[in-house]
Scaffold this motif. Structure first.
Motif, PDB file in Angstrom:
ATOM      1  N   LEU A 202      38.371  49.220  37.332  1.00  0.00           N
ATOM      2  CA  LEU A 202      37.765  48.637  36.138  1.00  0.00           C
ATOM      3  C   LEU A 202      38.432  47.312  35.781  1.00  0.00           C
ATOM      4  O   LEU A 202      37.762  46.347  35.402  1.00  0.00           O
ATOM      5  N   THR A 203      39.743  47.269  35.909  1.00  0.00           N
ATOM      6  CA  THR A 203      40.469  46.030  35.624  1.00  0.00           C
ATOM      7  C   THR A 203      40.086  44.938  36.614  1.00  0.00           C
ATOM      8  O   THR A 203      39.895  43.779  36.234  1.00  0.00           O
ATOM      9  N   ALA A 204      39.977  45.304  37.898  1.00  0.00           N
ATOM     10  CA  ALA A 204      39.585  44.323  38.917  1.00  0.00           C
ATOM     11  C   ALA A 204      38.192  43.775  38.635  1.00  0.00           C
ATOM     12  O   ALA A 204      37.941  42.566  38.776  1.00  0.00           O
ATOM     13  N   LEU A 205      37.274  44.642  38.214  1.00  0.00           N
ATOM     14  CA  LEU A 205      35.925  44.191  37.876  1.00  0.00           C
ATOM     15  C   LEU A 205      35.946  43.248  36.683  1.00  0.00           C
ATOM     16  O   LEU A 205      35.256  42.216  36.671  1.00  0.00           O
ATOM     17  N   ALA A 206      36.767  43.580  35.684  1.00  0.00           N
ATOM     18  CA  ALA A 206      36.884  42.704  34.517  1.00  0.00           C
ATOM     19  C   ALA A 206      37.457  41.339  34.903  1.00  0.00           C
ATOM     20  O   ALA A 206      36.998  40.295  34.423  1.00  0.00           O
ATOM     21  N   CYS A 207      38.438  41.325  35.798  1.00  0.00           N
ATOM     22  CA  CYS A 207      39.017  40.057  36.264  1.00  0.00           C
ATOM     23  C   CYS A 207      37.974  39.221  36.995  1.00  0.00           C
ATOM     24  O   CYS A 207      37.911  37.994  36.822  1.00  0.00           O
ATOM     25  N   LEU A 208      37.163  39.875  37.817  1.00  0.00           N
ATOM     26  CA  LEU A 208      36.125  39.157  38.557  1.00  0.00           C
ATOM     27  C   LEU A 208      35.111  38.522  37.614  1.00  0.00           C
ATOM     28  O   LEU A 208      34.729  37.365  37.769  1.00  0.00           O
ATOM     29  N   VAL A 209      34.694  39.284  36.601  1.00  0.00           N
ATOM     30  CA  VAL A 209      33.707  38.768  35.648  1.00  0.00           C
ATOM     31  C   VAL A 209      34.292  37.622  34.826  1.00  0.00           C
ATOM     32  O   VAL A 209      33.665  36.574  34.640  1.00  0.00           O
ATOM     33  N   PHE A 246      46.761  39.049  38.163  1.00  0.00           N
ATOM     34  CA  PHE A 246      46.736  37.651  38.565  1.00  0.00           C
ATOM     35  C   PHE A 246      46.031  37.473  39.905  1.00  0.00           C
ATOM     36  O   PHE A 246      45.254  36.532  40.094  1.00  0.00           O
ATOM     37  N   TRP A 247      46.290  38.377  40.839  1.00  0.00           N
ATOM     38  CA  TRP A 247      45.621  38.279  42.138  1.00  0.00           C
ATOM     39  C   TRP A 247      44.114  38.467  41.991  1.00  0.00           C
ATOM     40  O   TRP A 247      43.335  37.712  42.566  1.00  0.00           O
ATOM     41  N   PHE A 248      43.705  39.455  41.228  1.00  0.00           N
ATOM     42  CA  PHE A 248      42.267  39.717  41.114  1.00  0.00           C
ATOM     43  C   PHE A 248      41.562  38.672  40.264  1.00  0.00           C
ATOM     44  O   PHE A 248      40.337  38.542  40.347  1.00  0.00           O
ATOM     45  N   ALA A 249      42.306  37.920  39.461  1.00  0.00           N
ATOM     46  CA  ALA A 249      41.678  36.814  38.736  1.00  0.00           C
ATOM     47  C   ALA A 249      41.229  35.714  39.687  1.00  0.00           C
ATOM     48  O   ALA A 249      40.417  34.865  39.321  1.00  0.00           O
ATOM     49  N   LEU A 250      41.756  35.731  40.925  1.00  0.00           N
ATOM     50  CA  LEU A 250      41.367  34.737  41.931  1.00  0.00           C
ATOM     51  C   LEU A 250      40.095  35.113  42.686  1.00  0.00           C
ATOM     52  O   LEU A 250      39.555  34.289  43.426  1.00  0.00           O
ATOM     53  N   LEU A 251      39.628  36.336  42.521  1.00  0.00           N
ATOM     54  CA  LEU A 251      38.513  36.812  43.338  1.00  0.00           C
ATOM     55  C   LEU A 251      37.279  35.926  43.228  1.00  0.00           C
ATOM     56  O   LEU A 251      36.559  35.715  44.207  1.00  0.00           O
ATOM     57  N   SER A 252      37.019  35.406  42.044  1.00  0.00           N
ATOM     58  CA  SER A 252      35.784  34.656  41.835  1.00  0.00           C
ATOM     59  C   SER A 252      35.752  33.350  42.615  1.00  0.00           C
ATOM     60  O   SER A 252      34.697  32.741  42.750  1.00  0.00           O
ATOM     61  N   THR A 253      36.906  32.907  43.149  1.00  0.00           N
ATOM     62  CA  THR A 253      36.910  31.649  43.893  1.00  0.00           C
ATOM     63  C   THR A 253      36.164  31.767  45.224  1.00  0.00           C
ATOM     64  O   THR A 253      35.634  30.770  45.730  1.00  0.00           O
ATOM     65  N   CYS A 259      31.888  31.841  43.042  1.00  0.00           N
ATOM     66  CA  CYS A 259      32.664  31.345  44.197  1.00  0.00           C
ATOM     67  C   CYS A 259      32.762  29.818  44.224  1.00  0.00           C
ATOM     68  O   CYS A 259      32.220  29.159  45.110  1.00  0.00           O
ATOM     69  N   GLY A 260      33.484  29.290  43.237  1.00  0.00           N
ATOM     70  CA  GLY A 260      33.574  27.843  43.088  1.00  0.00           C
ATOM     71  C   GLY A 260      34.133  27.144  44.308  1.00  0.00           C
ATOM     72  O   GLY A 260      33.611  26.095  44.736  1.00  0.00           O
ATOM     73  N   ALA A 261      35.203  27.673  44.903  1.00  0.00           N
ATOM     74  CA  ALA A 261      35.792  27.039  46.085  1.00  0.00           C
ATOM     75  C   ALA A 261      34.812  27.010  47.243  1.00  0.00           C
ATOM     76  O   ALA A 261      34.772  26.040  48.019  1.00  0.00           O
ATOM     77  N   VAL A 262      33.995  28.052  47.370  1.00  0.00           N
ATOM     78  CA  VAL A 262      33.004  28.105  48.449  1.00  0.00           C
ATOM     79  C   VAL A 262      31.935  27.048  48.244  1.00  0.00           C
ATOM     80  O   VAL A 262      31.522  26.362  49.192  1.00  0.00           O
ATOM     81  N   PHE A 263      31.459  26.885  47.011  1.00  0.00           N
ATOM     82  CA  PHE A 263      30.431  25.885  46.739  1.00  0.00           C
ATOM     83  C   PHE A 263      30.933  24.482  47.073  1.00  0.00           C
ATOM     84  O   PHE A 263      30.202  23.655  47.624  1.00  0.00           O
TER      85      PHE A 263
END
Length: 354
Positions: A202-209, A246-253, A259-263
């Motif tokens: 649940l925490t990982a999902l919240a970090c991703l969002v 902190f690690w899972f806050a990076l998932l969205s990259t 996926c900002g870095a991917v774009f």
């Protein structure tokens, strides 16, 4: 059984997105995250970067093996000699990059200065490097142009970090004054029925969002403010919980849909962003698994206290991630891929009597 019909991925364009994301978890700098973590946990800076070192190294090792698997699968070779840079140019350029880092680490670990004073010394050392270049010539006009670019870039970075911390502080204050943070913590504990691993998911999902809408540092601060107490209540050490978030806050990259870095990488290469994202997720599989390995094998972040156990845990977690990466990238038959995934997950999460 016929080979698995892999799509035509674009690994060269995904490497940049994956590697640049790893810069925020690699000591000694870790972006602004390490300094914010010092303030939130009260843990010394040196202890944070020591705890984060092995997981960060494992991340880049897994990425390296993934790149090698893609190179073997697509029969990619190195650059021909005429296109390779000269050894002198590589050494001089590397030396220029290493000077500020050497000053920073030397001031902290050998001279015993505070992180803030050490960072100031590193900035001064970097400023002196503006006077010359790889050609080792003093050029006043070039120096003035470099100073202008450096000042503007530094001002933008400082403004961005200040805005992130200010806005995150407001959100944290609102959560504390309204009691919403306590309610969210209670909601996580009740939704997971008091079990650690559902709470982590649940925490990982919240970090991703959260990471889809705000920068990584802000997502980390906000998420650890509401989920951190729940994780520590379930038995995690404070530093362990903070590193996990902190690690899972990076998932969205590198994870769709944002996926900002991917774009950015796909735009530079004029490549389909979804193909780049899928490749980046395969190359960056360690970003998803290593923080879970920190929980399954807590010794992974205890390099200073128990170096032997930390290295043993790193061998299991790193080996499992490498096997999973190779199964996703290098194996083309479904049965082999599934077997590799099972073996890799077992190495990470099963105790094996250790």
């Amino acid at each position: 059984m016929p080979p698995l019909p892999w799509p035509s991925f674009s690994p060269p364009f995904s490497v940049e997105a994956v590697a640049s994301s790893g810069g925020q978890i690699m000591p000694p700098l870790m972006g602004a995250g390490a300094f914010v973590m010092v303030e939130l946990t009260g843990t010394p800076y040196t202890q944070i970067i020591t705890a984060a070192l092995l997981p960060a190294l494992l991340y880049f090792i897994v990425v390296w093996f993934g790149i090698d698997a893609y190179a073997r699968r697509l029969d990619l070779g190195g650059l021909p000699p005429e296109q390779q840079p000269e050894a002198r140019e590589v050494l001089v350029t590397s030396a220029f990059f290493m000077v500020p880092f050497a000053v920073l680490l030397g001031a902290m670990f050998w001279a015993g200065y505070t992180p803030q004073y050490s960072a100031a010394l590193a900035i001064i050392a970097g400023a002196f490097l503006l006077l010359t270049g790889a050609d080792m010539r003093l050029d006043l006009r070039r120096t003035v142009a470099r100073v202008e670019v450096a000042l503007i870039g530094a001002a933008r970075q400082v403004s961005l970090i200040a805005a992130i911390i200010l806005c995150a502080s407001i959100i944290i204050g609102v959560l504390a004054m309204t009691g919403l943070g306590v309610k969210i913590t209670s909601l996580i504990l009740s939704a997971s029925n008091g079990n650690l691993w559902p709470s982590l998911l649940l925490t990982a999902l919240a970090c991703l969002v959260l990471g889809m809408e705000v920068p990584t540092t802000a997502a980390y601060v906000i998420c650890v403010s509401v989920a951190g107490p729940a994780l520590t209540a379930l038995g995690l050490e404070p530093l362990q919980a903070h590193l996990f978030v902190f690690w899972f806050a990076l998932l969205s990259t590198i994870t769709p849909p944002v996926c900002g870095a991917v774009f950015i990488a796909a735009g530079m290469a004029e490549e389909n962003w979804l193909r780049v994202a899928l490749t980046a997720m395969a190359l960056g599989v360690g970003l998803y698994l290593i923080p879970l390995g920190m929980i399954a094998r807590p010794d992974l972040i205890r390099l200073a206290e128990a170096p032997g156990s930390a290295l043993l845990s790193a061998a299991f977690v790193g080996g499992g991630c490498v096997i999973i990466s190779y199964a996703l990238i290098g194996l083309r038959r479904p049965v082999q891929t599934v077997a590799g995934l099972v073996l890799g997950l077992a190495m990470i999460f099963v105790s094996w009597g250790a």
